[in-house]
Structure formats: C-alpha cells, structure tokens
Design an enzyme around this catalytic site. Structure first.
Site, PDB file in Angstrom:
ATOM      1  N   GLU A 198     -26.358  15.590 -13.007  1.00  0.00           N
ATOM      2  CA  GLU A 198     -25.595  15.089 -14.165  1.00  0.00           C
ATOM      3  C   GLU A 198     -26.395  15.247 -15.463  1.00  0.00           C
ATOM      4  O   GLU A 198     -26.670  14.275 -16.183  1.00  0.00           O
ATOM      5  CB  GLU A 198     -25.205  13.626 -13.952  1.00  0.00           C
ATOM      6  CG  GLU A 198     -24.252  13.455 -12.779  1.00  0.00           C
ATOM      7  CD  GLU A 198     -23.729  12.039 -12.597  1.00  0.00           C
ATOM      8  OE1 GLU A 198     -24.458  11.103 -12.953  1.00  0.00           O
ATOM      9  OE2 GLU A 198     -22.617  11.873 -12.113  1.00  0.00           O
ATOM     10  N   GLU A 216     -20.060  15.603  -5.844  1.00  0.00           N
ATOM     11  CA  GLU A 216     -19.970  14.134  -5.754  1.00  0.00           C
ATOM     12  C   GLU A 216     -18.562  13.697  -6.065  1.00  0.00           C
ATOM     13  O   GLU A 216     -18.024  14.041  -7.124  1.00  0.00           O
ATOM     14  CB  GLU A 216     -20.874  13.455  -6.787  1.00  0.00           C
ATOM     15  CG  GLU A 216     -22.284  13.249  -6.385  1.00  0.00           C
ATOM     16  CD  GLU A 216     -23.049  12.365  -7.373  1.00  0.00           C
ATOM     17  OE1 GLU A 216     -22.475  11.403  -7.902  1.00  0.00           O
ATOM     18  OE2 GLU A 216     -24.223  12.680  -7.607  1.00  0.00           O
TER      19      GLU A 216
HETATM   20  C1  BG6 Z   1     -23.358   9.601 -10.099  1.00  0.00           C
HETATM   21  C2  BG6 Z   1     -24.774   9.691  -9.664  1.00  0.00           C
HETATM   22  O1  BG6 Z   1     -23.385   9.255 -11.429  1.00  0.00           O
HETATM   23  O2  BG6 Z   1     -22.517   8.639  -9.585  1.00  0.00           O
HETATM   24  C3  BG6 Z   1     -25.097   8.932  -8.407  1.00  0.00           C
HETATM   25  O3  BG6 Z   1     -25.202  11.021  -9.530  1.00  0.00           O
HETATM   26  C4  BG6 Z   1     -24.347   7.606  -8.431  1.00  0.00           C
HETATM   27  O4  BG6 Z   1     -26.473   8.782  -8.327  1.00  0.00           O
HETATM   28  C5  BG6 Z   1     -22.854   7.899  -8.432  1.00  0.00           C
HETATM   29  O5  BG6 Z   1     -24.675   6.760  -7.367  1.00  0.00           O
HETATM   30  C6  BG6 Z   1     -21.991   6.661  -8.419  1.00  0.00           C
HETATM   31  O6  BG6 Z   1     -22.343   5.820  -9.473  1.00  0.00           O
HETATM   32  P1  BG6 Z   1     -22.867   4.350  -9.268  1.00  0.00           P
HETATM   33  O7  BG6 Z   1     -23.476   3.996 -10.525  1.00  0.00           O
HETATM   34  O8  BG6 Z   1     -21.666   3.536  -8.958  1.00  0.00           O
HETATM   35  O9  BG6 Z   1     -23.829   4.364  -8.140  1.00  0.00           O
END
Ligand code: BG6
Length: 470
Positions: free
Chosen positions: A171, A365
């Site tokens: 990101e 993701e």
């Molecule tokens: C992304 C990241 O922003 O979202 C992850 O690459 C992160 O590391 C995921 O865990 C979900 O976001 P969060 O803040 O709810 O864990």
C-alpha cells in the site's frame, strides 16, 4: 455462475508484523510496529510495551508448520506474506544479515513447498526497522534506498530460486497519510510539509524501481509487483465540480501506479507539486532507475469513497487508512468499523487500473474485519461466519465480472487466511481470518486455531475454481 480462468491463483495473505510475534527472538531487531501498541492511530512508545498485541501476534513464528498445513488443506495455490526486514537486518544498516532470520524463512518456504503452495513475498509491509526510523528519520532519508536494496538483494540471492513473485511496498500510497506507519518517518502528517512528504514518497518509488531491476537481473523469470491501496473515488453528486474533485482525489493515488507502470512522473503530478512550491530532489540516476517498471500491479481493496467540492460536506469517514467522504448510496452497508461495503467498487477499480496501466492485476488483499462469536460444541469451537462468506462471495463475483469485462486478473488472496492483529487498530477482535485464533484484545486466549465455516466454503470455492461464486 462466475467464470475464473484456468490457473487462477487462489490463496490468502498475511504480514509478518501481524502474525509472527517473537518480536525479539531469533536475532530479530525492533521494527516500528513493536512500538505502536494502538496501530496507526495512537501512541508511539519508547520501548515495546506488553499491551502491544503484535509482540506475540498469533505466535505464527512458532506455529508456522501447522498454520501452513491448514492453508494446504484449503488448497491454496499461493500464499502472500512478508519477510520482516528487522529479522534479516535487525537494525537495517548492518553489513551482514542475521542468518537465523534467513533460516527461519527458509523453513517457511520448505513448508510451503511441502504443500505445493507458491510463495508471494512482500518486502516491506509497514515494517521499517525502528533503528532506521530513529537514527535516519525513515524514508525521508535517501540512505534508506541503499539499505532496502541490500535487504532485497539478500533475499533475492538466498531465495530467488524458490520465490519468483515479489511485491515491493505494501500500500505504497498510504505513506501520504501515515508517514511513520508506512514510511518510518518519525513525524506526524500535520508536521510534514508537502515538500518533505513527497521527497519521502520519491525515495520509496526509487527504491521500488531499483529492487525491481535487481530482481530482474538476479532471478530469471521473476515477476515484480507494486502494491496499491485501491480506493475508487466517486463524485458525491453529478455536479461537475464534484466530478472534478473526485478526479483530482483519484489522481493522488493514481500517481503511485503511474510511476511504477510508466517509469516516470505523470505531468499532472509534477504540475501539482510545482503549484505547491515543491521541488523534489530527483537525480539523473533516479530517473534512470524509475524506468524499471513493474510486471504486474497488486492491490488491496476494502472500500470506496466519495469526494466533493463542497467544503461543508467534505467530512472524512472511516476507511482503510486513507478514508474519504462516505457514500450516501451505501449508507446501510457498513462493517462494525464503519467501512462501507461496495463490491461493485472492486469491478470499477480493476477496470480502471487495467485501462490505465495495461498490466496484469492481482487482488492481493480483500476481506471482512468482523467480530466473530464462537459457539462451544462437543468438538470444539464452531464459528458460523456467514457474513464473511457473503462479503467474499460478492467481491469474488465482482472480480469475475471484471475478468468477464476483459481485465486480466492473476489471482485473489483473501485478507486474511487466519485471524491476526489488525493494522490500523491493533485489535484481535477485528477478525479477518478463515481460521479462528483464540486470542483476544486483552491478550488472553490459548492461541489455538479453529476452522471457521468460511474455511470450508473457501476450500470448496478453490476446488471448484470459483464455480460456487454467485
Ligand atoms: C491493509 C493492510 O491496509 O488492510 C493490512 O495491508 C491490514 O496490513 C488490512 O491488516 C486491514 O486493515 P486493518 O487495519 O483492519 O487491519
């Protein structure tokens, strides 16, 4: 019924700092995450404090054999994870790597091979070694390019015969909002003039391009991806001023992919910086380095946002680090953390990225952070996470639609295959996994693993190559 191409890469994703724990074992140095007990939102502590759940994580460092066996059971083709920089170079600026750290990741790769799972390795997932933040000021300092290159070279030379797909910065666009969390710069966003912020960005972009060249030189057949926090930005209303505001907001994020895919800064970004009085230090060598473009673009997708020209309406909603104006059309579809659910946005962004960059894409993701309430049964814990199944189904359906639109999507890795410590809020209760981990926000729990209903569902999705997706 959704159609996914043969060879579509099904899998899941994690990051070292959110799962491994063992923060001071195996010769590991401290990373910035070890002093961020509240995630990106809160305190930076002098030393690691016991309330930081990441210090133990889900104890994957000690349990990776069983965890990877579970991924194998789901039929994963790929697994994306990060190799923690501070496990390999504890301070980041040493001459020689920590052999114990390298040996650990060699064992992880052994397990993946045993289960026929291809690794995809992220080099930097919000894990700058703390020493580089404190002694050098993080990525604001050009010196980090060389340290990062040495780290990458070490991994490429050691594991290049076993790992062909690598991602550079997780990101990368998040650094604009989170200079410490995403760039190891020990300053707040508010205290950083645009000049310093974009110089930091520039160093990461050059580093990304340099290690892309390095991988291409050292690893035959390597495929290097950038990783963008994807957040389609819709105009809040059809008013032309809102459409323009949305286009300008979108470009802030597009700039990162443009440099990674085209090999130079786009004119609109240079002009924006010029108007703001920013003069970047870009050397001839930098310009040459940037020409090393990525092979594919990977993205995280959780939310879409809106933008408006009306200052009074420009309130910031909750979102994946970057946030934006909430969408009135999606008001009823929030997760428990205020993130607006928008599967169509994934189709939108996949089409937009392909149209713009003409590089294969990877949904690296996507998933739902939700509270799970396990039921105790005679056989252990039962977790009926139908909400997560529905979320993933809808986003996979949108991915299939984009593929049907003509977009080449290489694969989909669920965030996450296993419960882990949240990045933004550092909670365990915000669960993303297909595998439940018995650990709670107060640090209690056995750390035992339990298959959720989504585990069995995803296994069937994979074995049917997505035919189950509706
Ligand atoms: C992304 C990241 O922003 O979202 C992850 O690459 C992160 O590391 C995921 O865990 C979900 O976001 P969060 O803040 O709810 O864990």
């Amino acid at each position: 019924m959704a159609n996914f191409p043969d060879g579509f890469l099904w899998g899941g994703a994690t990051a070292a700092n959110q799962i491994e724990g063992a923060y001071a074992e195996g010769g590991k140095g401290l990373s910035i995450q070890d002093v961020l007990p509240d995630g990106e939102r809160g305190r930076v502590t002098e030393e690691p404090t016991p309330d930081n759940l990441k210090l133990i994580g889900i104890d994957h460092y000690h349990r990776y054999v069983d965890d990877i066996a579970l991924l194998g059971e789901m039929g994963f083709a790929v697994y994306r994870f990060s190799m923690a920089w501070s496990r390999i170079f504890p301070n980041g600026d040493e001459d020689q790597p920590n052999e114990e750290g390298l040996a650990y990741y060699a064992r992880v790769l052994d397990e993946l091979e045993r289960h026929g799972i291809e690794p995809i390795v992220t080099l930097s997932h919000y894990e700058t070694p703390l020493h580089l933040a404190r002694a050098y000021g993080g990525w604001e300092n050009r010196a980090l390019i060389g340290f990062f290159e040495k780290f990458a070279r070490t991994l490429f030379e050691r594991f290049g015969d076993r790992v062909k797909r690598w991602l550079t910065f997780n990101e990368i666009n998040a650094v604009l909002e989170l200079p410490f969390f995403a760039g190891g710069v020990p300053r707040t966003r508010e205290d950083m003039p645009l000049q310093d912020l974009y110089q930091t960005v520039h160093h990461e972009l050059v580093a990304s391009a340099r290690v892309t060249r390095l991988a291409h030189d050292l690893i035959p057949g390597s495929q290097i991806g950038c990783m963008i926090l994807a957040m389609p930005t819709y105009p809040l209303t059809p008013a032309p001023a809102d459409v323009l505001a949305a286009q300008q907001a979108e470009r802030v994020n597009y700039g990162f992919g443009d440099v990674h895919c085209r090999g130079y800064y786009p004119s609109y970004l240079l002009r924006t910086l010029e108007r703001a009085g920013v003069t970047l230090e870009i050397t001839d060598q930098d310009r040459d380095d940037l020409l090393n473009t990525v092979d594919f673009v990977s993205l995280s997708y959780y939310v879409s946002v809106c933008e408006t020209a009306d200052e009074d309406l420009r309130i910031r909603g909750e979102g994946n680090f970057l946030g934006g104006v909430p969408n009135p059309a999606l008001a009823a579809t929030e997760t428990g953390w205020g993130w607006q659910v928008d599967p169509v946005g994934l189709r939108v962004v996949l089409n937009a990225y392909w149209d713009r960059w003409q590089k294969p894409l990877f949904v690296i993701e996507n998933g739902l952070g939700a509270v799970d309430v396990p039921e105790r049964t005679d056989d252990g814990l039962r977790i009926e996470d139908d909400y997560r199944i529905a979320y993933l189904n809808d986003h996979l359906s949108a991915t299939a639609d984009a593929i049907d639109d003509g977009v080449p999507v290489l694969g989909f890795t669920v965030w996450s295959c296993i419960d882990l410590v949240s990045a933004s809020t550092a909670q365990m209760s915000k669960r993303y996994g297909l595998i439940y981990v018995d650990r709670h926000d107060d640090g209690s729990g056995s750390l035992d693993r339990h298959r959720k209903k989504s585990f069995y569902w995803y296994k069937d999705v994979i074995s049917s190559n997505g035919a189950l997706i509706r």
